[in-house]
Design a protein around this motif. Sequence first.
Motif, PDB file in Angstrom:
ATOM      1  N   LEU A 195      -4.683   5.236   9.314  1.00 49.96           N
ATOM      2  CA  LEU A 195      -3.800   4.658  10.340  1.00 49.96           C
ATOM      3  C   LEU A 195      -2.963   3.543   9.738  1.00 49.96           C
ATOM      4  O   LEU A 195      -3.498   2.633   9.097  1.00 49.96           O
ATOM      5  CB  LEU A 195      -4.633   4.073  11.476  1.00 49.96           C
ATOM      6  CG  LEU A 195      -5.110   4.996  12.591  1.00 49.96           C
ATOM      7  CD1 LEU A 195      -5.834   4.183  13.648  1.00 49.96           C
ATOM      8  CD2 LEU A 195      -3.962   5.757  13.224  1.00 49.96           C
ATOM      9  N   PHE A 196      -1.663   3.617   9.958  1.00 52.63           N
ATOM     10  CA  PHE A 196      -0.757   2.580   9.474  1.00 52.63           C
ATOM     11  C   PHE A 196      -0.087   1.907  10.659  1.00 52.63           C
ATOM     12  O   PHE A 196       0.091   2.495  11.723  1.00 52.63           O
ATOM     13  CB  PHE A 196       0.322   3.195   8.569  1.00 52.63           C
ATOM     14  CG  PHE A 196      -0.201   3.648   7.241  1.00 52.63           C
ATOM     15  CD1 PHE A 196      -0.187   2.796   6.148  1.00 52.63           C
ATOM     16  CD2 PHE A 196      -0.714   4.923   7.090  1.00 52.63           C
ATOM     17  CE1 PHE A 196      -0.677   3.218   4.928  1.00 52.63           C
ATOM     18  CE2 PHE A 196      -1.204   5.347   5.873  1.00 52.63           C
ATOM     19  CZ  PHE A 196      -1.189   4.494   4.780  1.00 52.63           C
ATOM     20  N   ASN A 197       0.318   0.654  10.389  1.00 55.66           N
ATOM     21  CA  ASN A 197       0.934  -0.128  11.443  1.00 55.66           C
ATOM     22  C   ASN A 197       2.427   0.116  11.555  1.00 55.66           C
ATOM     23  O   ASN A 197       3.033  -0.143  12.583  1.00 55.66           O
ATOM     24  CB  ASN A 197       0.687  -1.608  11.155  1.00 55.66           C
ATOM     25  CG  ASN A 197       0.408  -2.366  12.404  1.00 55.66           C
ATOM     26  OD1 ASN A 197       0.433  -1.796  13.487  1.00 55.66           O
ATOM     27  ND2 ASN A 197       0.159  -3.651  12.262  1.00 55.66           N
ATOM     28  N   ALA A 198       3.019   0.582  10.455  1.00 51.57           N
ATOM     29  CA  ALA A 198       4.475   0.745  10.436  1.00 51.57           C
ATOM     30  C   ALA A 198       4.830   1.984   9.640  1.00 51.57           C
ATOM     31  O   ALA A 198       3.998   2.533   8.907  1.00 51.57           O
ATOM     32  CB  ALA A 198       5.127  -0.491   9.829  1.00 51.57           C
ATOM     33  N   ILE A 199       6.086   2.369   9.763  1.00 50.41           N
ATOM     34  CA  ILE A 199       6.487   3.614   9.124  1.00 50.41           C
ATOM     35  C   ILE A 199       6.654   3.462   7.607  1.00 50.41           C
ATOM     36  O   ILE A 199       6.345   4.393   6.850  1.00 50.41           O
ATOM     37  CB  ILE A 199       7.794   4.154   9.762  1.00 50.41           C
ATOM     38  CG1 ILE A 199       8.171   5.463   9.099  1.00 50.41           C
ATOM     39  CG2 ILE A 199       8.910   3.158   9.705  1.00 50.41           C
ATOM     40  CD1 ILE A 199       9.271   6.213   9.745  1.00 50.41           C
ATOM     41  N   ASP A 200       7.108   2.283   7.146  1.00 48.78           N
ATOM     42  CA  ASP A 200       7.391   2.147   5.709  1.00 48.78           C
ATOM     43  C   ASP A 200       6.157   2.407   4.845  1.00 48.78           C
ATOM     44  O   ASP A 200       6.203   3.240   3.928  1.00 48.78           O
ATOM     45  CB  ASP A 200       7.984   0.771   5.414  1.00 48.78           C
ATOM     46  CG  ASP A 200       9.374   0.642   6.038  1.00 48.78           C
ATOM     47  OD1 ASP A 200       9.935   1.691   6.403  1.00 48.78           O
ATOM     48  OD2 ASP A 200       9.871  -0.481   6.167  1.00 48.78           O
ATOM     49  N   PRO A 201       5.031   1.715   5.105  1.00 47.87           N
ATOM     50  CA  PRO A 201       3.851   2.018   4.275  1.00 47.87           C
ATOM     51  C   PRO A 201       3.357   3.452   4.453  1.00 47.87           C
ATOM     52  O   PRO A 201       2.860   4.059   3.497  1.00 47.87           O
ATOM     53  CB  PRO A 201       2.796   1.014   4.750  1.00 47.87           C
ATOM     54  CG  PRO A 201       3.274   0.489   6.037  1.00 47.87           C
ATOM     55  CD  PRO A 201       4.760   0.594   6.022  1.00 47.87           C
ATOM     56  N   ALA A 202       3.548   4.005   5.662  1.00 47.39           N
ATOM     57  CA  ALA A 202       3.106   5.390   5.875  1.00 47.39           C
ATOM     58  C   ALA A 202       3.923   6.340   5.005  1.00 47.39           C
ATOM     59  O   ALA A 202       3.384   7.251   4.361  1.00 47.39           O
ATOM     60  CB  ALA A 202       3.252   5.763   7.353  1.00 47.39           C
ATOM     61  N   ALA A 203       5.244   6.090   4.951  1.00 49.32           N
ATOM     62  CA  ALA A 203       6.104   6.955   4.132  1.00 49.32           C
ATOM     63  C   ALA A 203       5.769   6.788   2.648  1.00 49.32           C
ATOM     64  O   ALA A 203       5.752   7.766   1.885  1.00 49.32           O
ATOM     65  CB  ALA A 203       7.565   6.623   4.396  1.00 49.32           C
ATOM     66  N   GLU A 204       5.482   5.542   2.265  1.00 50.53           N
ATOM     67  CA  GLU A 204       5.093   5.284   0.869  1.00 50.53           C
ATOM     68  C   GLU A 204       3.798   6.023   0.538  1.00 50.53           C
ATOM     69  O   GLU A 204       3.643   6.627  -0.532  1.00 50.53           O
ATOM     70  CB  GLU A 204       4.871   3.781   0.655  1.00 50.53           C
ATOM     71  CG  GLU A 204       6.151   2.958   0.639  1.00 50.53           C
ATOM     72  CD  GLU A 204       6.988   3.257  -0.587  1.00 50.53           C
ATOM     73  OE1 GLU A 204       6.414   3.375  -1.679  1.00 50.53           O
ATOM     74  OE2 GLU A 204       8.221   3.421  -0.441  1.00 50.53           O
ATOM     75  N   ALA A 205       2.862   5.955   1.477  1.00 48.57           N
ATOM     76  CA  ALA A 205       1.550   6.566   1.250  1.00 48.57           C
ATOM     77  C   ALA A 205       1.674   8.071   1.055  1.00 48.57           C
ATOM     78  O   ALA A 205       0.968   8.659   0.226  1.00 48.57           O
ATOM     79  CB  ALA A 205       0.628   6.263   2.433  1.00 48.57           C
ATOM     80  N   ILE A 206       2.601   8.677   1.776  1.00 43.31           N
ATOM     81  CA  ILE A 206       2.785  10.123   1.643  1.00 43.31           C
ATOM     82  C   ILE A 206       3.204  10.459   0.213  1.00 43.31           C
ATOM     83  O   ILE A 206       2.693  11.394  -0.413  1.00 43.31           O
ATOM     84  CB  ILE A 206       3.834  10.621   2.668  1.00 43.31           C
ATOM     85  CG1 ILE A 206       3.259  10.514   4.077  1.00 43.31           C
ATOM     86  CG2 ILE A 206       4.247  12.057   2.384  1.00 43.31           C
ATOM     87  CD1 ILE A 206       4.291  10.597   5.161  1.00 43.31           C
ATOM     88  N   GLY A 207       4.119   9.640  -0.319  1.00 44.17           N
ATOM     89  CA  GLY A 207       4.562   9.851  -1.705  1.00 44.17           C
ATOM     90  C   GLY A 207       3.409   9.711  -2.682  1.00 44.17           C
ATOM     91  O   GLY A 207       3.256  10.516  -3.619  1.00 44.17           O
TER      92      GLY A 207
END
Lengths: 476, 174
Positions: B10-22
């Motif tokens: 679970l992420f709080n924001a989209i930026d770290p989530a998008a980074e994590a996908i990479g």
Amino acid sequence: MTAKAMPFPKGEFQEEEDPQEHLLFDPRPREEMNQMVMESMRSTTGPFWVVVGILTLLVLVCLVGAWVYMALTGMGVAGVRRPTYWGMFIANFVFWIGISHAGTFVSAILRVFKADFRRPFTRAAELMTAFGLVVAGMYPLIHLGRVWVAYWIIPYPNSRWLWPNLRSPLTWDMIAIFTYLLSSTLYLYLPLIPDVAMARDHSNGWRYRLYRLMALGWRGTEAEWHRLRTAIQIFAFAIIPVMFSVHTIVSWDFAVTKTPGWHSTIFGPFFVVGAIYSGVSAVVMILFLIRTTLANMKYFVREEHFDALGKLILVFSFTWTYFYFSEYILAWYGGDLSDQYVWDALTKGPYAWLWYTMLICNIAIPWLTLWNKRIRRSPAMMFAIGFIVNLGMYIERYLIVPGMISRNRFPFTWDEYTPRIELVISVGSLSLFLLLYVLASRLIPLIPVWEVHEGQTAHTLRRIGKTVVPTKSEIE
Amino acid sequence: MSEGTIHLALFNAIDPAAEAIGKLRELGIQDKDMSIISSVPYSDRMLGRPMSWTFVPKIAIGGFIVGLVISLLLNFGTPLLYPIRVGGMPYLPIPPTLVLTFEISMLGLMFATFLGVIWESAFPSFGPKEYHSEISNGRIAVVFSCPAEIHNQVHDLLVAMGAEWVHRTEATEL
């Protein structure tokens, strides 16, 4: 002449709008917004149940009771008689179809044009469409009198070889309304799915079971969102011509006849504009009621929304006036005797008091008030103006239906129409609309939280030089 | 998703989530083994994900065609089957036919659009799925399956990237 740098007068900056007055520039955590919407649905006070009780009673007595009485006794208890066979029931039908245009206009057209101020109130408007159509759809049945043979309208081969003419405007009506009701309901439901999923996650007991069922297992995966947005886009584009067609077809019920006052090529667009005019005014009234009666709604429904809708009402008032005057001046200039009788009855005959009231309500009051920003930003004033416009639009429908038909081509049949049980049934149908809305306000999230959240994500304040500028990112 | 333990971060924001996908992709987890769940629609490009495809527009067009055929059958077929001749009136007139043709075709289009969403999403589906109720509160979930041998590595990486909560997850009833 040289330009001289002058300081801004004192107070110039104070009049600048605070961007945070706008919902989309005043974000709150999603969790908080969810709680606010859930609380608005859960809080049912004593006065709420009193209102529900009164409305239920009115529906039972004035709609169900009066309709059953009329069906058992016969249409003699109504005011319709020669030459006015289309009376208040048909005027009500046209009025409620008009009200139902608000949802599509506010939701679909503003969505297509990416007008972001629509976000918090699209669902409130879509609900008006659905419930307005339910009420409108009842009126042809009420008007039939012998409602138990209503199925004769349905085109199917039968032993009597009665095959209703599919090219009759009345059959167009039935199918157009059915199309519009079904598509509006689906268009209401699709964007509702993520919000009922949110409600499912924040509920227990019977509410959990209800929302779980309505959410259909929604989680919010990329694929689900992609499909949903694609479908919403298709609906937004497809439902607009359907909306236009529905009220055009309703107008053709009148315009395809040779009745003086009705047989006009302008009736289609004139009806559509009138429908949107009354519908948007009704949205303003509903928003005022939502804002004042539901908890936490002042955050979502703000003065900026009344301001924007006020501008729309003013534009539609201009457009309606243009069409009405076009209709009037051609009949007046043409000098056809039958048309002249109709307009004489309206402008200086028995309906003159209604005609002038209509002009005051639909033209004078909106034009004199809505140019003023302070008035547009006052929810109470906007409620009053919305009510006046709808009163005027109702009178317009009344004058078109029983008003014009009472002056046909046979002067020896002329007679004035006086509604009788129609008045009682009209009160009942209005109560039904309000009852459905009041109950829905406690059952489904009236605010599309995900759309507001999405809008807030797209809007930011950006500093350019010495000032902060509202900026929108294209994320849709 | 392929065989393996399913995890939910679970992420709080989209930026770290998008980074994590990479980062997950760099660790060898394929796109087909990942899914993003959010309470707001984010485009594929924002998340750095392959483009999603949907058959909903095609299904909608199919519905339009079905509606068109039904309306033509009603308009032209029924007067032929059940003839009622009225003197001076055209038997199969085009202009009034257009009205119902339009209405029924549009009904077909919109009904098919709705059914398309339901069918493609396999709705209603109340069975067990990977989900967390915090998603509707604005959190973004990255759901992925990965082999057991890199589980700890993935866990540490995602926590370092700002994941609030990373856990092996079991499907729960929605």
